[in-house]
Motif scaffolding. Structure first.
Motif, PDB file in Angstrom:
ATOM      1  N   GLN A  46      -4.226  10.462  -1.291  1.00 20.33           N
ATOM      2  CA  GLN A  46      -4.904   9.378  -1.992  1.00 20.33           C
ATOM      3  C   GLN A  46      -4.141   8.073  -1.808  1.00 20.33           C
ATOM      4  O   GLN A  46      -3.027   7.915  -2.299  1.00 20.33           O
ATOM      5  N   TRP A  62       0.694   5.860  -0.912  1.00 18.42           N
ATOM      6  CA  TRP A  62      -0.209   6.984  -1.065  1.00 18.42           C
ATOM      7  C   TRP A  62       0.554   8.177  -1.612  1.00 18.42           C
ATOM      8  O   TRP A  62       1.782   8.243  -1.544  1.00 18.42           O
ATOM      9  N   PHE A 106      -3.452   3.931  -2.333  1.00 15.61           N
ATOM     10  CA  PHE A 106      -3.729   2.934  -3.369  1.00 15.61           C
ATOM     11  C   PHE A 106      -2.957   1.653  -3.099  1.00 15.61           C
ATOM     12  O   PHE A 106      -1.877   1.672  -2.501  1.00 15.61           O
ATOM     13  N   SER A 113      -9.110   5.697 -12.113  1.00 15.46           N
ATOM     14  CA  SER A 113      -8.125   4.607 -12.170  1.00 15.46           C
ATOM     15  C   SER A 113      -7.794   4.215 -13.618  1.00 15.46           C
ATOM     16  O   SER A 113      -6.644   3.896 -13.930  1.00 15.46           O
ATOM     17  N   GLU A 169      -2.952  -3.322  -7.945  1.00 16.68           N
ATOM     18  CA  GLU A 169      -4.128  -3.625  -8.769  1.00 16.68           C
ATOM     19  C   GLU A 169      -5.403  -2.969  -8.222  1.00 16.68           C
ATOM     20  O   GLU A 169      -6.496  -3.522  -8.290  1.00 16.68           O
ATOM     21  N   ASP A 170      -5.238  -1.773  -7.665  1.00 12.16           N
ATOM     22  CA  ASP A 170      -6.358  -1.052  -7.055  1.00 12.16           C
ATOM     23  C   ASP A 170      -7.165  -0.330  -8.136  1.00 12.16           C
ATOM     24  O   ASP A 170      -6.604   0.395  -8.959  1.00 12.16           O
ATOM     25  N   ASN A 171      -8.492  -0.546  -8.142  1.00 14.41           N
ATOM     26  CA  ASN A 171      -9.370   0.113  -9.112  1.00 14.41           C
ATOM     27  C   ASN A 171     -10.404   1.015  -8.438  1.00 14.41           C
ATOM     28  O   ASN A 171     -11.396   1.402  -9.052  1.00 14.41           O
ATOM     29  N   SER A 172     -10.175   1.345  -7.137  1.00 15.64           N
ATOM     30  CA  SER A 172     -11.192   2.073  -6.376  1.00 15.64           C
ATOM     31  C   SER A 172     -11.267   3.549  -6.755  1.00 15.64           C
ATOM     32  O   SER A 172     -12.302   4.185  -6.575  1.00 15.64           O
ATOM     33  N   HIS A 173     -10.180   4.122  -7.288  1.00 13.33           N
ATOM     34  CA  HIS A 173     -10.185   5.550  -7.621  1.00 13.33           C
ATOM     35  C   HIS A 173     -11.049   5.787  -8.867  1.00 13.33           C
ATOM     36  O   HIS A 173     -10.969   5.031  -9.833  1.00 13.33           O
ATOM     37  N   PRO A 174     -11.855   6.851  -8.875  1.00 16.26           N
ATOM     38  CA  PRO A 174     -12.725   7.105 -10.038  1.00 16.26           C
ATOM     39  C   PRO A 174     -11.955   7.344 -11.344  1.00 16.26           C
ATOM     40  O   PRO A 174     -12.506   7.165 -12.433  1.00 16.26           O
ATOM     41  N   CYS A 193       0.857  -1.188   0.000  1.00 21.45           N
ATOM     42  CA  CYS A 193       0.000   0.000   0.000  1.00 21.45           C
ATOM     43  C   CYS A 193       0.889   1.233   0.000  1.00 21.45           C
ATOM     44  O   CYS A 193       1.905   1.274   0.678  1.00 21.45           O
TER      45      CYS A 193
END
Length: 700
Positions: free
Chosen positions: A660, A652, A662, A672, A665-670, A650
């Motif tokens: 922010q 940021w 992340f 991304s 393989e993080d897709n949570s950000h609008p 992790c």
């Protein structure tokens, strides 16, 4: 029926508070035409006042044709002040001036001064003081004592003390007042000194005196003097009332003698809610939530209704001992009994839930309570920091500013701690500006935390500027600055600053030496690190902790002195068994490709923690570097059998004062998709650069 008989009947009604009979006698007085009789009117006023029928008492006074007896005025004024009707008392005194031939006497002024003290009307009180000097009433001990009390209640302790010193004659009441003055002014030692003088002049202390003195002993944590006074009480067979008993319980509780506090508590014949609260507070101070709950149940059984102070003390105990179940029991009690909580109880509940890791419940309490007080916001911010929710801590700080609540020193200390953990430099700078706006740049705790924030964010020059401007440099600030230099590649500056620290009044402790050793480790200063480790143990007699050994092992490991580090690690049982130290040396073995020692340490680590995936990953990397493919395959198969996998990393980034986070393989950000497209593009450019470099190399 004559006036003597009526007076006797009326006094009986006063003592028995028989309202119906009193009114019948009043009716009889009017029928017989005695409504202007001074003695009867005085007793009627006293009767109605004792029954809290102040309007009726006032009517009796107003119906007198010629109230030219000062005792009538004194009686009504005393009744007003006794019932805390201070404004009415002053208004009555103003009316008295309309009767120029009616002079106030020594019974008038004490009530008047009590009213001034009750209202905090020091200006009016000073006028009365001047008048008393003119008319010569200060020689009356009762009047002078009331004047001392008035100044004390108006928090003019110096004036009260001066007035006391000028008194030609004193009584126990004025001694009590001035002793109480010093206690309220935070000068408990002076209270005890004055208590000694009081006894030397032949005055016997009463329950009020002893209550103040025991409280002074509690504040000073003077157990011996408190015990001595308690022994005298027992010797003189003093019966403990609620106030004196509570003071003794409080004194023993604060001095750590909780069993003695309980013994005194059990001896008090009539225990009010204050006494119960004092006993519960004693157990709360040591985090004994179980005993707090026991006393709470006893209170209920004995018909004593707990106050908000009771509940707050129990919740503090539950918080200190992290006893969630007991805390929920008290919370449930408040809900069932529809108790309207105050800010202290709510804050105690929030703190309890955070301490027990129940963040959702803490948030629910906060949502339901008024949010005008900075303390509640501070509890939330520090609560989030304590459970590692640093982003939420910054979020709640932003909400607090939007709500128009001004931050204080505690707010800044807590929110800066969140910035430190996130290395959020821009946010830290923004908070620094707020600190200046709130004129807290001279607050040592706040500026010390700010120094730590800049240091952990890598802003070493800014950290040193804060350090240089500190009003006073304590051990913590020296250590923080040394750590900042050491953590950011300025090891020589760290050692130079440590030298200055040793020349100052600050004496280095184990943490300071840890900062120095860490600086040596980061800077590769092997000989210097060994020197300071030896200095710590021999010159300062500081026993090395695991953290110090960790720095030394890391230092030697980075320098490739692996077997020397291993010998130090094996020198004591504590270091030999510590997983962190073994892991540090294991990483050094990988760095220097020392497979033989690495395998030995890996065996020890797997034996101690077979479920730690990092050991297997480092060992497999070592085998890959040494091209031991069979051994690598065995390690990978073992990981698969155990179901171990590497935890996702992790990180940021701080953009426009927003942080922010992340994951892999993080897709949570609008946004991304745009980010991954950008990364893909960058990756293709990097691959082209590598290919071009390889091509140029082959041509050369």
């Amino acid at each position: 029926m004559d006036t003597v008989k009526l007076l006797s009947l009326l006094r009986t009604c006063i003592s028995s508070k028989s309202l119906v009979k009193g009114k019948l006698i009043h009716q009889k007085i009017i029928t017989l035409g005695f409504q202007n009789n001074i003695a009867l009117c005085k007793n009627l006023i006293g009767f109605y006042s004792s029954c809290h029928l102040h309007h009726s008492a006032d009517c009796v006074f107003k119906t007198i044709d010629h109230p030219l007896d000062i005792s009538l005025w004194n009686g009504l004024m005393a009744a007003y002040t006794k019932n805390l009707m201070f404004v009415e008392a002053l208004e009555l005194f103003d009316k008295l001036w309309k009767y120029p031939y009616l002079n106030p006497n020594s019974f008038t002024y004490p009530s008047l001064l009590k009213a001034c003290g009750g209202l905090g009307s020091v200006g009016y009180g000073k006028m009365i003081h001047t008048h008393l000097i003119k008319v010569g009433f200060l020689y009356d001990v009762f009047v002078a004592s009331s004047l001392v009390s008035m100044y004390a209640k108006c928090n003019m302790f110096e004036q009260a003390s001066r007035m006391f010193d000028e008194m030609p004659e004193r009584d126990v009441a004025c001694w009590n007042t001035v002793i109480s003055c010093y206690y309220q002014d935070g000068k408990a030692e002076k209270s005890l000194e004055l208590f000694g003088k009081m006894r030397d002049t032949g005055f016997e202390p009463n329950l009020v005196t002893l209550t103040i003195i025991i409280s002074s002993c509690a504040r000073l944590m003077d157990l011996e003097r408190g015990r001595e006074i308690h022994r005298e009480l027992v010797k003189n067979r003093f019966v403990l009332d609620g106030f004196l008993g509570s003071a003794l319980v409080d004194m023993y509780g604060k001095c750590g003698c909780i069993e003695m506090a309980r013994e005194v508590f059990e001896q008090i014949p009539r225990k009010g809610v204050v006494t119960w609260n004092t006993m519960i507070a004693g157990y709360s101070s040591i985090g004994n939530s179980q005993s707090c709950i026991e006393f709470f149940k006893r209170m209920n059984m004995e018909g004593i209704e707990p106050s908000l102070t009771t509940l707050s003390s129990i919740l503090v105990a539950c918080s200190r001992s992290a006893q969630l179940q007991y805390g929920k029991f008290i919370h449930g009690y408040m809900i069932r009994n529809m108790i309207e909580t105050d800010i202290f109880v709510n804050n105690s509940l929030i703190d309890l839930y955070f301490k027990c890791g129940n963040v959702h419940s803490a948030e629910n309490i906060f949502k339901q309570m008024p949010k005008t007080d900075v303390v509640s916001w501070n509890v939330m911010i520090s609560g989030y920091v304590s459970v590692g929710k640093y982003f939420d801590a910054l979020g709640i700080y932003e909400n607090m500013i939007k709500a128009g609540v001004n931050p204080d020193a505690v707010t800044f200390t807590s929110v800066l701690a969140a910035c430190s953990q996130l290395a959020a430099l821009e946010k830290g700078k923004e908070i620094h500006n707020s600190i200046i706006e709130n004129k807290l740049e001279r607050n040592e705790v706040v500026m010390g935390t700010l120094l730590d924030t800049y240091a952990k964010c890598g802003a070493v020059d800014e950290a040193f500027r804060i350090f240089s401007e500190l009003p006073e440099r304590d051990l913590v600030s020296w250590t923080t600055m040394i750590t900042a230099y050491g953590s950011h590649g300025q090891a020589l500056d760290a050692l130079k600053l440590f030298g200055k620290m040793q020349q100052s009044s600050a004496k280095p402790d184990a943490v300071a030496f840890l900062a120095v050793l860490s600086a040596c480790s980061h800077g590769g200063l092997v000989d210097e690190g060994c020197y300071y480790f030896k200095q710590m143990t021999s010159e300062h007699s500081i026993k090395p902790q695991l953290e110090h050994y960790s720095c030394l092992i890391d230092l030697l490991g980075r320098a490739g002195r692996l077997h020397e580090a291993y010998e130090i690690l094996q020198s004591t049982p504590e270091t030999r068994e510590d997983v962190e130290l073994l892991s540090t040396l294991f990483s050094a073995c990988r760095l220097h490709r020392c497979l033989e020692l690495g395998e030995k340490i890996a065996e020890l680590l797997i034996e101690k923690d077979p479920d730690d995936s990092s050991t297997y990953i480092i060992l497999s990397n070592m085998y890959a570097s040494a091209k031991k493919w069979n051994k690598l395959r065995k390690v990978r198969l073992k990981m698969k059998e155990l179901g171990l996998r590497k935890n996702p990393g992790c990180s940021w980034i701080e953009v426009d004062q927003r942080i922010q986070p992340f994951f892999v393989e993080d897709n949570s950000h609008p946004q991304s998709k745009i980010m991954y497209d950008c990364l893909s593009s960058l990756n293709s450019y990097m691959e082209k650069d590598v290919m071009m470099a390889a091509l140029e190399s082959s041509i050369d």
